[in-house]
Design a protein around this motif. Structure first.
Motif, PDB file in Angstrom:
ATOM      1  N   ALA A 267     -47.942  59.885  40.477  1.00  0.00           N
ATOM      2  CA  ALA A 267     -48.412  58.508  40.296  1.00  0.00           C
ATOM      3  C   ALA A 267     -47.937  57.609  41.430  1.00  0.00           C
ATOM      4  CB  ALA A 267     -47.934  57.971  38.955  1.00  0.00           C
ATOM      5  N   GLU A 268     -46.695  57.790  41.849  1.00  0.00           N
ATOM      6  CA  GLU A 268     -46.159  56.962  42.931  1.00  0.00           C
ATOM      7  C   GLU A 268     -46.903  57.224  44.238  1.00  0.00           C
ATOM      8  OE1 GLU A 268     -42.051  57.913  42.875  1.00  0.00           O
ATOM      9  OE2 GLU A 268     -41.638  56.773  41.040  1.00  0.00           O
ATOM     10  N   ALA A 269     -47.202  58.504  44.529  1.00  0.00           N
ATOM     11  CA  ALA A 269     -47.949  58.825  45.747  1.00  0.00           C
ATOM     12  C   ALA A 269     -49.361  58.244  45.679  1.00  0.00           C
ATOM     13  CB  ALA A 269     -47.997  60.334  45.944  1.00  0.00           C
ATOM     14  N   LEU A 270     -49.987  58.374  44.522  1.00  0.00           N
ATOM     15  CA  LEU A 270     -51.350  57.873  44.351  1.00  0.00           C
ATOM     16  C   LEU A 270     -51.381  56.348  44.448  1.00  0.00           C
ATOM     17  CD1 LEU A 270     -54.214  58.835  43.733  1.00  0.00           C
ATOM     18  CD2 LEU A 270     -53.679  58.653  41.301  1.00  0.00           C
ATOM     19  N   ALA A 271     -50.392  55.685  43.829  1.00  0.00           N
ATOM     20  CA  ALA A 271     -50.329  54.226  43.887  1.00  0.00           C
ATOM     21  C   ALA A 271     -50.113  53.752  45.321  1.00  0.00           C
ATOM     22  CB  ALA A 271     -49.217  53.715  42.979  1.00  0.00           C
ATOM     23  N   GLU A 293     -42.114  54.766  34.963  1.00  0.00           N
ATOM     24  CA  GLU A 293     -42.050  54.797  36.430  1.00  0.00           C
ATOM     25  C   GLU A 293     -43.449  54.788  37.027  1.00  0.00           C
ATOM     26  OE1 GLU A 293     -40.522  56.856  34.434  1.00  0.00           O
ATOM     27  OE2 GLU A 293     -38.362  56.482  34.715  1.00  0.00           O
ATOM     28  N   GLY A 294     -44.358  55.563  36.440  1.00  0.00           N
ATOM     29  CA  GLY A 294     -45.728  55.577  36.947  1.00  0.00           C
ATOM     30  C   GLY A 294     -46.418  54.237  36.767  1.00  0.00           C
ATOM     31  N   ALA A 295     -46.187  53.606  35.604  1.00  0.00           N
ATOM     32  CA  ALA A 295     -46.781  52.298  35.359  1.00  0.00           C
ATOM     33  C   ALA A 295     -46.278  51.267  36.362  1.00  0.00           C
ATOM     34  CB  ALA A 295     -46.471  51.849  33.931  1.00  0.00           C
ATOM     35  N   THR A 296     -44.988  51.330  36.673  1.00  0.00           N
ATOM     36  CA  THR A 296     -44.405  50.401  37.637  1.00  0.00           C
ATOM     37  C   THR A 296     -45.016  50.595  39.018  1.00  0.00           C
ATOM     38  OG1 THR A 296     -42.324  50.409  36.397  1.00  0.00           O
ATOM     39  CG2 THR A 296     -42.246  49.607  38.658  1.00  0.00           C
ATOM     40  N   PRO A 320     -43.755  50.931  25.549  1.00  0.00           N
ATOM     41  CA  PRO A 320     -43.821  49.462  25.612  1.00  0.00           C
ATOM     42  C   PRO A 320     -43.434  48.897  26.976  1.00  0.00           C
ATOM     43  CG  PRO A 320     -42.807  50.185  23.552  1.00  0.00           C
ATOM     44  CD  PRO A 320     -42.961  51.394  24.400  1.00  0.00           C
ATOM     45  N   GLU A 321     -42.415  49.460  27.615  1.00  0.00           N
ATOM     46  CA  GLU A 321     -41.995  48.945  28.917  1.00  0.00           C
ATOM     47  C   GLU A 321     -43.072  49.165  29.974  1.00  0.00           C
ATOM     48  OE1 GLU A 321     -38.309  50.829  29.770  1.00  0.00           O
ATOM     49  OE2 GLU A 321     -37.118  49.417  28.583  1.00  0.00           O
ATOM     50  N   GLY A 322     -43.708  50.335  29.941  1.00  0.00           N
ATOM     51  CA  GLY A 322     -44.798  50.586  30.880  1.00  0.00           C
ATOM     52  C   GLY A 322     -45.978  49.666  30.641  1.00  0.00           C
ATOM     53  N   ILE A 323     -46.291  49.406  29.378  1.00  0.00           N
ATOM     54  CA  ILE A 323     -47.382  48.492  29.056  1.00  0.00           C
ATOM     55  C   ILE A 323     -47.075  47.088  29.585  1.00  0.00           C
ATOM     56  CG2 ILE A 323     -48.570  47.340  27.155  1.00  0.00           C
ATOM     57  CD1 ILE A 323     -49.515  50.172  27.546  1.00  0.00           C
TER      58      ILE A 323
END
Length: 407
Positions: A267-271, A293-296, A320-323
Motif C-alpha cells: 500500500a505504501e509503494a502504491l500510494a 498503516e496502509g490507510a495512512t 476505526p483509526e484507519g477510517i
C-alpha cells in the motif's frame, strides 16, 4: 508483411445448393458431423431465416462437430454482431472452425469463447490479423499455462497483438493459468500496440514473478486504459515492483488489485506512485489487509493525486483509526466522487469522523458503508445488552448523519 490470405468456406459448404435455406444447411452440416442441432438455433432460423444479432449459445454442448456446423452458418451470415460460446465444449478443433468462419465476417465485434478447454491461441491470433470487425475477445477459463520447456501458448496471440492489423480493444484472459511467461509474452506483444484499451488478467495466480513483466507493460504501452488483476497473489513485493512504472505511466485510468494478498508495504509503494501519477482515475485495493498503516499512506496520496475519483477499500481491515485517516483525507477533497469502505470495522469514532468529513465535502457522490446493526453485542451475564443497544443506537445515529450529510 502482407496479411495471410483468408481461408474460404469448406469444400462441402461451397458444394451446397445455393437455394438451400440456412436451417437446411445447418441440419445437413450437423448430420455430416454426427451431432445434434441446437434446438434454439433451429427455432431462430426457422422463424426469421437468419441468425440473431446477439447469438448466445452459452452452455450448449456443441463439441467439435457442432463448432464446425456453426462455422458453416457463419460463412453465410452477415447479421451476427455478438457471438457467445462460453462452455460449449469446442476445444481447439471446434474453436479453429469458428475462427476460420469469422475471418471474413463483416460484423462480429464481440467473441466470447471462455471455458472451452482451449490450449492453443493460433486460431484467435490469425483471426485478429484478418478480421476487420472484431473488437472484444474473451477466452477466459482455458488452459494457457507454459509447457514443460517454458514456452507460453500465448506467444502466437502476442505476435498478433503486435501486428498493425490488430483492431482488438478488449482482451479477457482470466482464470487461464497464464503464469509469468504468459505475462511476459503479452508485455512483448502489447509494447507497440495502440488498439487494446482493456486487459483482464484476473484469477491467474500471478505472483511477484509476474510483476516485472507487468511493470514493463505499464512502462512501454501508451494506450492501455484499464488493467484488471483481481484475485491474484502479487503480495507486497509484486505491488512494490509495479509502483515505479505506475509513477511514469500516462494512459492507465483504471487499476483493479482486489484480493492480491498485499498489506501495508504494498500500500505504501502504491500510494507513493499515486502521488506522482497523473492519469489514474479508478483504483480498487479492496480485500487486502492494508490496516491503519496502509490507510495512512493513502491519506497523503489522496491529497496529492490530481485525477483519482473512485477508490475501493472494502475489506481492508482499516479499523476505526484507519477510517479516521481516510476521513481526514476525504474532508475537502475536490476530486473524490466514490469511496467504498464496506466490510471494515469502522466503529463509532470512524462513523463520526466520516460524518464530519462528508459535511465538508460537496463533491462526494457515493460513500458505501455497511448498514449498522440494531445492536453490536449479545445479551451477557454481566448485563451488557443495554450497553450494546446504546452503542448500536449511537452508531445508527452517526450513520444517519453520514447519509444526511451526503444528501
Amino acid at each position: 508483411p502482407p496479411p495471410p490470405p483468408p481461408r474460404g468456406p469448406s469444400p462441402r459448404c461451397r458444394e451446397m445448393d445455393d437455394d438451400m435455406s440456412l436451417v437446411e444447411m445447418y441440419r445437413a452440416a450437423c448430420a455430416r458431423g454426427g451431432c445434434e442441432p441446437v434446438g434454439a438455433l433451429v427455432t431462430a432460423l426457422e422463424s426469421t431465416g437468419m441468425l440473431p444479432i446477439d447469438l448466445n449459445l452459452t452452455n450448449e454442448p456443441l463439441g467439435k462437430a457442432g463448432g464446425a456446423a456453426l462455422a458453416e452458418l457463419l460463412f453465410e451470415d452477415r447479421s451476427v454482431t455478438v457471438l457467445k460460446l462460453e462452455s460449449t465444449e469446442l476445444f481447439d478443433q471446434g474453436f479453429d472452425s469458428v475462427c476460420q468462419a469469422l475471418e471474413r465476417h463483416p460484423s462480429v465485434f464481440r467473441l466470447d469463447a471462455g471455458y472451452n478447454g482451449l490450449r492453443a491461441t493460433k486460431p484467435l491470433a490469425r483471426l485478429l490479423e484478418l478480421s476487420t470487425s472484431l473488437l472484444c475477445a474473451d477466452i477466459s477459463g482455458n488452459s494457457f499455462g507454459p509447457s514443460l520447456l517454458g514456452w507460453s501458448p500465448l506467444v502466437p496471440l502476442a505476435e498478433a497483438l503486435a501486428s498493425e492489423r490488430c483492431r482488438l480493444q478488449l482482451l479477457q484472459l482470466g482464470n487461464s493459468d497464464i503464469g509469468a511467461r504468459g505475462v511476459e509474452a503479452l508485455a512483448d506483444g502489447l509494447r507497440g500496440n495502440t488498439s487494446v484499451r482493456h486487459l483482464v488478467l484476473d484469477e491467474n495466480k500471478l505472483t511477484q514473478r509476474a510483476a516485472p513483466a507487468l511493470a514493463r507493460l505499464l512502462a512501454t504501452n501508451t494506450s492501455l486504459t484499464s488493467l484488471d488483476l483481481r484475485y491474484n497473489a502479487l503480495a507486497d513485493a509484486g505491488v512494490s515492483a509495479l509502483a515505479p512504472a505506475l509513477r511514469e505511466n500516462t494512459s492507465l485510468g483504471c487499476l483493479v488489485l482486489w484480493a492480491n494478498k498485499f498489506a501495508a508495504g504494498g500500500a505504501e509503494a502504491l500510494a507513493g506512485a499515486l502521488c506522482a501519477n497523473g492519469s489514474l482515475e479508478v483504483l480498487d485495493v479492496g480485500a487486502n489487509a492494508l490496516g491503519f498503516e496502509g490507510a495512512t499512506a493513502f491519506k497523503q496520496a489522496l491529497g496529492e493525486n490530481p485525477k483519482l475519483h473512485t477508490l475501493g477499500m472494502a475489506s481492508c481491515a482499516l479499523g476505526p483509526e484507519g477510517i479516521i485517516a481516510v476521513a481526514e483525507a476525504l474532508e475537502g477533497n475536490p476530486r473524490l466522487r466514490r469511496l467504498d469502505l464496506r466490510r471494515n470495522e469502522i466503529g463509532l469514532a470512524g462513523l463520526m469522523a466520516l460524518a464530519a468529513a462528508v459535511r465538508n465535502n460537496d463533491r462526494l457522490q457515493d460513500l458505501l458503508l455497511d448498514a449498522p446493526s440494531a445492536h453490536s453485542a449479545p445479551e451477557g451475564a454481566d448485563g451488557t445488552e443495554g450497553a450494546g443497544r446504546e452503542l448500536g443506537a449511537d452508531a445508527a445515529a452517526a450513520g444517519g448523519a453520514v447519509a444526511q450529510a451526503q444528501a
